[in-house]
Enzyme design. Structure first.
Site, PDB file in Angstrom:
ATOM      1  N   LEU A  56       0.873  -1.171   0.000  1.00 49.96           N
ATOM      2  CA  LEU A  56       0.000   0.000   0.000  1.00 49.96           C
ATOM      3  C   LEU A  56       0.909   1.219   0.000  1.00 49.96           C
ATOM      4  CD1 LEU A  56      -2.630  -0.909   2.784  1.00 49.96           C
ATOM      5  CD2 LEU A  56      -2.951  -1.066   0.308  1.00 49.96           C
ATOM      6  N   ASP A  57       0.515   2.275  -0.718  1.00 48.75           N
ATOM      7  CA  ASP A  57       1.293   3.512  -0.683  1.00 48.75           C
ATOM      8  C   ASP A  57       1.433   3.996   0.757  1.00 48.75           C
ATOM      9  OD1 ASP A  57       1.425   3.488  -3.429  1.00 48.75           O
ATOM     10  OD2 ASP A  57      -0.145   4.986  -3.723  1.00 48.75           O
ATOM     11  N   ARG A  58       2.463   4.780   1.004  1.00 47.15           N
ATOM     12  CA  ARG A  58       2.717   5.323   2.352  1.00 47.15           C
ATOM     13  C   ARG A  58       1.463   5.995   2.918  1.00 47.15           C
ATOM     14  NH1 ARG A  58       7.339   8.462   5.137  1.00 47.15           N
ATOM     15  NH2 ARG A  58       8.679   7.755   3.452  1.00 47.15           N
ATOM     16  N   ARG A 158      -5.350   6.143  -8.072  1.00 50.87           N
ATOM     17  CA  ARG A 158      -5.051   7.581  -8.107  1.00 50.87           C
ATOM     18  C   ARG A 158      -5.127   8.113  -9.541  1.00 50.87           C
ATOM     19  NH1 ARG A 158       0.458   7.678  -4.706  1.00 50.87           N
ATOM     20  NH2 ARG A 158       0.364   9.934  -5.099  1.00 50.87           N
TER      21      ARG A 158
END
Length: 227
Positions: A56-58, A158
């Protein structure tokens, strides 16, 4: 912050945590805190550290699956690669999306420039990327969406929000305006992994405070799990 207090699912081979926003899964080059710094507290009686199965992205919060042994890690990784994992995300986009639901089929490629670094863009020659979406609520000119991605490309949701629906995620520093006091508002709401002999792994993360701060409430059907 104790990740051991954020366990959504736990058995002999799998662990799902509600990953907090701001915590990278992989250790950053600058040496700052990452998931690795917490793994010792996530052994729960086992000798070895659990291993993250996906990323997962930060900024992205919510359901993160870790395997508690290498054999399980291999099985779960193959399930992700074969698109056999059910994933649901919640996102807040910076605008009012037209329509109530739909599917975005937008192949993605990675581009890089010296000035802006790398980013993902829609590209007919890129890797196939499919996301299903539904609009859940609108507050103050922003939309709360639920995404069900079929594929798991880097930054898929995104870019699909921006190029497929016309609005970036609130707080997105790369594809949106950034600059908010909050983070990129993307949350891994639900994760289901089917297993042959054992019951499915089912985990659902609580609705984030950062979404509540913008006036949204947890959508119907949300039933956060606990360990």
């Amino acid at each position: 912050m104790l990740l051991s207090d954020r366990v959504l699912f736990l058995d002999g081979e799998a662990l799902v945590i509600d990953k907090p926003a701001g915590l990278p899964v992989d250790a950053p080059r600058d040496g700052s805190i990452s998931l690795e710094n917490h793994l010792d507290l996530l052994k729960f009686g086992f000798k070895r550290w659990p291993l993250a199965v996906h990323r997962l992205d930060r900024d992205t919060s919510g359901c993160l699956l870790l395997a508690r042994n290498p054999k399980a890690h291999g099985r779960f990784t193959r399930a992700f690669e074969a698109r056999e994992v059910e994933k649901q995300y919640l996102a807040i986009v910076d605008g009012v999306v037209e329509g109530d639901s739909g599917t975005i089929e937008l192949p993605l490629s990675k581009i890089s420039t010296a000035e802006e670094g790398w980013r993902m863009v829609g590209d007919p020659k890129g890797k196939p990327s499919v996301s299903h979406w539904e609009k859940l609520a609108v507050v103050d000119g922003r939309s709360l969406l639920r995404f069900r991605p079929e594929t798991g490309r880097t930054h898929q949701l995104r870019v699909h929000a921006l190029e497929g629906l016309g609005f970036p995620l609130v707080g997105d520093p790369v594809y949106g305006r950034g600059g908010t006091k909050t983070r990129t508002l993307l949350h891994a709401e639900r994760l289901v992994v089917k297993r042959d002999a054992k019951p499915s792994i089912v985990a659902e993360a609580p609705f984030p405070d950062s979404f509540i701060a913008l006036g949204f409430t947890a959508p119907e059907g949300a039933a956060p799990t606990r360990g």
